[in-house]
Design an enzyme around this catalytic site. Structure first.
Site, PDB file in Angstrom:
ATOM      1  N   ASN A 143       7.748  -2.538  -8.220  1.00  8.35           N
ATOM      2  CA  ASN A 143       6.964  -3.710  -8.626  1.00  8.35           C
ATOM      3  C   ASN A 143       6.381  -3.425 -10.013  1.00  8.35           C
ATOM      4  O   ASN A 143       5.434  -2.671 -10.150  1.00  8.35           O
ATOM      5  CB  ASN A 143       5.846  -3.948  -7.594  1.00  8.35           C
ATOM      6  CG  ASN A 143       4.957  -5.119  -7.977  1.00  8.35           C
ATOM      7  OD1 ASN A 143       5.239  -5.854  -8.927  1.00  8.35           O
ATOM      8  ND2 ASN A 143       3.874  -5.295  -7.233  1.00  8.35           N
ATOM      9  N   TRP A 144       6.987  -4.038 -11.008  1.00  9.75           N
ATOM     10  CA  TRP A 144       6.583  -3.745 -12.391  1.00  9.75           C
ATOM     11  C   TRP A 144       5.283  -4.458 -12.772  1.00  9.75           C
ATOM     12  O   TRP A 144       4.736  -4.221 -13.845  1.00  9.75           O
ATOM     13  CB  TRP A 144       7.702  -4.143 -13.367  1.00  9.75           C
ATOM     14  CG  TRP A 144       8.950  -3.308 -13.243  1.00  9.75           C
ATOM     15  CD1 TRP A 144       9.171  -2.298 -12.340  1.00  9.75           C
ATOM     16  CD2 TRP A 144      10.140  -3.399 -14.036  1.00  9.75           C
ATOM     17  NE1 TRP A 144      10.428  -1.764 -12.518  1.00  9.75           N
ATOM     18  CE2 TRP A 144      11.038  -2.428 -13.558  1.00  9.75           C
ATOM     19  CE3 TRP A 144      10.539  -4.208 -15.102  1.00  9.75           C
ATOM     20  CZ2 TRP A 144      12.315  -2.249 -14.108  1.00  9.75           C
ATOM     21  CZ3 TRP A 144      11.809  -4.035 -15.652  1.00  9.75           C
ATOM     22  CH2 TRP A 144      12.683  -3.051 -15.162  1.00  9.75           C
ATOM     23  N   LYS A 145       4.834  -5.376 -11.930  1.00 10.71           N
ATOM     24  CA  LYS A 145       3.603  -6.132 -12.186  1.00 10.71           C
ATOM     25  C   LYS A 145       3.651  -6.745 -13.601  1.00 10.71           C
ATOM     26  O   LYS A 145       4.726  -7.142 -14.052  1.00 10.71           O
ATOM     27  CB  LYS A 145       2.374  -5.245 -11.961  1.00 10.71           C
ATOM     28  CG  LYS A 145       2.412  -4.594 -10.571  1.00 10.71           C
ATOM     29  CD  LYS A 145       1.141  -3.907 -10.162  1.00 10.71           C
ATOM     30  CE  LYS A 145       1.330  -3.272  -8.785  1.00 10.71           C
ATOM     31  NZ  LYS A 145       0.110  -2.636  -8.265  1.00 10.71           N
TER      32      LYS A 145
ATOM     33  N   HIS B 280       1.186 -10.039  -2.177  1.00  9.27           N
ATOM     34  CA  HIS B 280       0.687  -8.771  -2.710  1.00  9.27           C
ATOM     35  C   HIS B 280      -0.844  -8.825  -2.753  1.00  9.27           C
ATOM     36  O   HIS B 280      -1.421  -9.890  -2.999  1.00  9.27           O
ATOM     37  CB  HIS B 280       1.258  -8.527  -4.115  1.00  9.27           C
ATOM     38  CG  HIS B 280       1.000  -7.135  -4.598  1.00  9.27           C
ATOM     39  ND1 HIS B 280      -0.218  -6.775  -5.136  1.00  9.27           N
ATOM     40  CD2 HIS B 280       1.763  -6.023  -4.560  1.00  9.27           C
ATOM     41  CE1 HIS B 280      -0.174  -5.476  -5.426  1.00  9.27           C
ATOM     42  NE2 HIS B 280       1.010  -5.001  -5.085  1.00  9.27           N
TER      43      HIS B 280
ATOM     44  N   GLU C 270      -2.881  -8.046  -4.912  1.00  8.00           N
ATOM     45  CA  GLU C 270      -3.428  -8.575  -6.167  1.00  8.00           C
ATOM     46  C   GLU C 270      -3.378 -10.109  -6.169  1.00  8.00           C
ATOM     47  O   GLU C 270      -4.264 -10.758  -6.730  1.00  8.00           O
ATOM     48  CB  GLU C 270      -2.664  -7.973  -7.358  1.00  8.00           C
ATOM     49  CG  GLU C 270      -3.040  -6.507  -7.542  1.00  8.00           C
ATOM     50  CD  GLU C 270      -1.925  -5.611  -8.049  1.00  8.00           C
ATOM     51  OE1 GLU C 270      -0.955  -6.101  -8.641  1.00  8.00           O
ATOM     52  OE2 GLU C 270      -2.038  -4.380  -7.837  1.00  8.00           O
TER      53      GLU C 270
ATOM     54  N   GLU D 141       0.536  -1.957   2.225  1.00  5.61           N
ATOM     55  CA  GLU D 141      -0.076  -1.418   1.016  1.00  5.61           C
ATOM     56  C   GLU D 141      -1.593  -1.342   1.210  1.00  5.61           C
ATOM     57  O   GLU D 141      -2.291  -2.351   1.019  1.00  5.61           O
ATOM     58  CB  GLU D 141       0.244  -2.315  -0.182  1.00  5.61           C
ATOM     59  CG  GLU D 141       1.738  -2.412  -0.464  1.00  5.61           C
ATOM     60  CD  GLU D 141       2.015  -2.728  -1.930  1.00  5.61           C
ATOM     61  OE1 GLU D 141       2.823  -2.019  -2.526  1.00  5.61           O
ATOM     62  OE2 GLU D 141       1.408  -3.661  -2.489  1.00  5.61           O
TER      63      GLU D 141
ATOM     64  N   GLY E 127      -2.784   1.935  -7.186  1.00  4.76           N
ATOM     65  CA  GLY E 127      -3.162   2.208  -8.570  1.00  4.76           C
ATOM     66  C   GLY E 127      -4.354   3.142  -8.698  1.00  4.76           C
ATOM     67  O   GLY E 127      -4.921   3.287  -9.783  1.00  4.76           O
TER      68      GLY E 127
ATOM     69  N   SER F  88       0.174   4.234  -4.660  1.00  4.91           N
ATOM     70  CA  SER F  88       0.247   5.532  -5.339  1.00  4.91           C
ATOM     71  C   SER F  88       1.366   6.426  -4.796  1.00  4.91           C
ATOM     72  O   SER F  88       1.221   7.645  -4.723  1.00  4.91           O
ATOM     73  CB  SER F  88      -1.105   6.250  -5.277  1.00  4.91           C
ATOM     74  OG  SER F  88      -2.080   5.483  -5.958  1.00  4.91           O
TER      75      SER F  88
ATOM     76  N   GLY G 165       4.475   0.863  -7.607  1.00  7.94           N
ATOM     77  CA  GLY G 165       3.962   0.241  -8.830  1.00  7.94           C
ATOM     78  C   GLY G 165       4.145   1.175 -10.016  1.00  7.94           C
ATOM     79  O   GLY G 165       5.230   1.302 -10.583  1.00  7.94           O
ATOM     80  N   GLY G 166       3.074   1.875 -10.385  1.00  6.24           N
ATOM     81  CA  GLY G 166       3.050   2.705 -11.589  1.00  6.24           C
ATOM     82  C   GLY G 166       4.273   3.596 -11.776  1.00  6.24           C
ATOM     83  O   GLY G 166       4.871   3.625 -12.862  1.00  6.24           O
TER      84      GLY G 166
HETATM   85  P1  13P Z   1       0.927   1.810  -7.337  1.00  5.51           P
HETATM   86  O1  13P Z   1       2.192   2.508  -6.911  1.00  5.51           O
HETATM   87  O2  13P Z   1       0.742   1.748  -8.795  1.00  5.51           O
HETATM   88  O3  13P Z   1      -0.249   2.322  -6.583  1.00  5.51           O
HETATM   89  O4  13P Z   1       1.106   0.271  -6.884  1.00  5.51           O
HETATM   90  C1  13P Z   1       1.508  -0.021  -5.600  1.00  5.51           C
HETATM   91  C2  13P Z   1       1.806  -1.463  -5.528  1.00  5.51           C
HETATM   92  O5  13P Z   1       0.930  -2.285  -5.629  1.00  5.51           O
HETATM   93  C3  13P Z   1       3.205  -1.870  -5.402  1.00  5.51           C
HETATM   94  O6  13P Z   1       3.311  -3.221  -5.135  1.00  5.51           O
END
Ligand code: 13P
Length: 249
Positions: free
Chosen positions: A9-11, A94, A96, A166, A172, A212, A233-234
């Site tokens: 997920n590149w956000k 998600h 967010e 999640e 994050g 994470s 994510g990251g």
């Molecule tokens: P991180 O891997 O950056 O914690 O993000 C997880 C995430 O929200 C994937 O959708």
């Protein structure tokens, strides 16, 4: 059969050129052939990334979709549009989106309907904030997210969905759920699905861990019985890290 999945997920990250470069690096890379790799770039780049990955087994998806079919919804993207550019997946709910855009289970269930109508695979996210875990309310909360988001579906329809757990406190933050915490919740989620749809259906649904996840902890997390991969994510923004995670099963 449950699939092994690593989803990136590149956000809201990367310019167009950097996104194309990362996709190309992943296309050129080698990783475990049993693993399904899926990328969720910003919507604007999806069509181009579908082209870049077309000769590979990498899937492309959107990070969000409208709950409406079409019409006067400025700025929104419909499931039909997603299908029309050849993307096959979409993240729904998600944390967010839940937190910053007020998306709730009822709306998310409509988004899932739109996706399934257009043969797009939803990745439905659930997970608790830290306060809920500290209150001991995390199982109840995740259960209601699963029930209200998914339980209107038929067995056949839910089999077309992927679930991602999640824990919001791990997203994050660099704090990861321990493999015991992840396994405990994944097994709980599978049990909730089994109560409604039976064990056979529940055993076929992939449940991904997100929060994470990185090259250092992926092996231990993916070794858990009910963890079928990750929504990352990251660490998905750096080709070497993401490939290393894909090779962690
Ligand atoms: P991180 O891997 O950056 O914690 O993000 C997880 C995430 O929200 C994937 O959708």
């Amino acid at each position: 059969m449950k699939k092994k999945i690593v989803a990136g997920n590149w956000k809201m990250n990367k310019t167009f050129n950097h996104a194309k470069e990362l996709a190309q690096q992943l296309v050129n890379s080698s990783y475990d052939t049993e693993v399904n790799m899926i990328l969720f770039p910003p919507a604007l780049y999806v069509s181009e990334l579908v082209d870049i990955t077309s000769e590979s087994s990498i899937g492309i998806g959107l990070q969000n979709v409208s709950e409406h079919e079409k019409g006067a919804f400025t700025g929104e993207i419909s499931a039909e549009m997603i299908a029309s550019v050849g993307a096959q997946y979409c993240i729904v709910g998600h944390s967010e989106r839940r937190e910053y855009f007020g998306e709730q289970n009822q709306v998310l269930s409509k988004k899932i309907n739109q996706l399934l109508l257009n043969k797009i695979t939803p990745i439905y996210c659930c997970g608790e904030i830290l306060v809920e875990r500290e209150k001991g309310n995390h199982f109840n909360l995740v259960k209601s997210q699963i029930k209200e988001g998914l339980f209107h579906l038929s067995s056949e329809e839910i089999l077309s969905c992927i679930v991602a757990y999640e824990p919001v406190w791990a997203i994050g933050t660099g704090v990861t759920a321990t493999s015991d915490q992840a396994q405990e919740m994944h097994s709980f989620i599978r049990g909730v699905i089994a109560e409604k749809y039976g064990l056979e259906v529940a055993s076929k649904i992939s449940i991904l861990y997100g929060g994470s996840c990185n090259p250092e902890n992926a092996k231990e997390l993916f070794a858990c019985n009910d963890v079928d991969g990750g929504l990352i994510g990251g660490a998905s923004l750096v080709a070497e890290k993401f490939i290393s995670i894909a090779n962690s099963f």
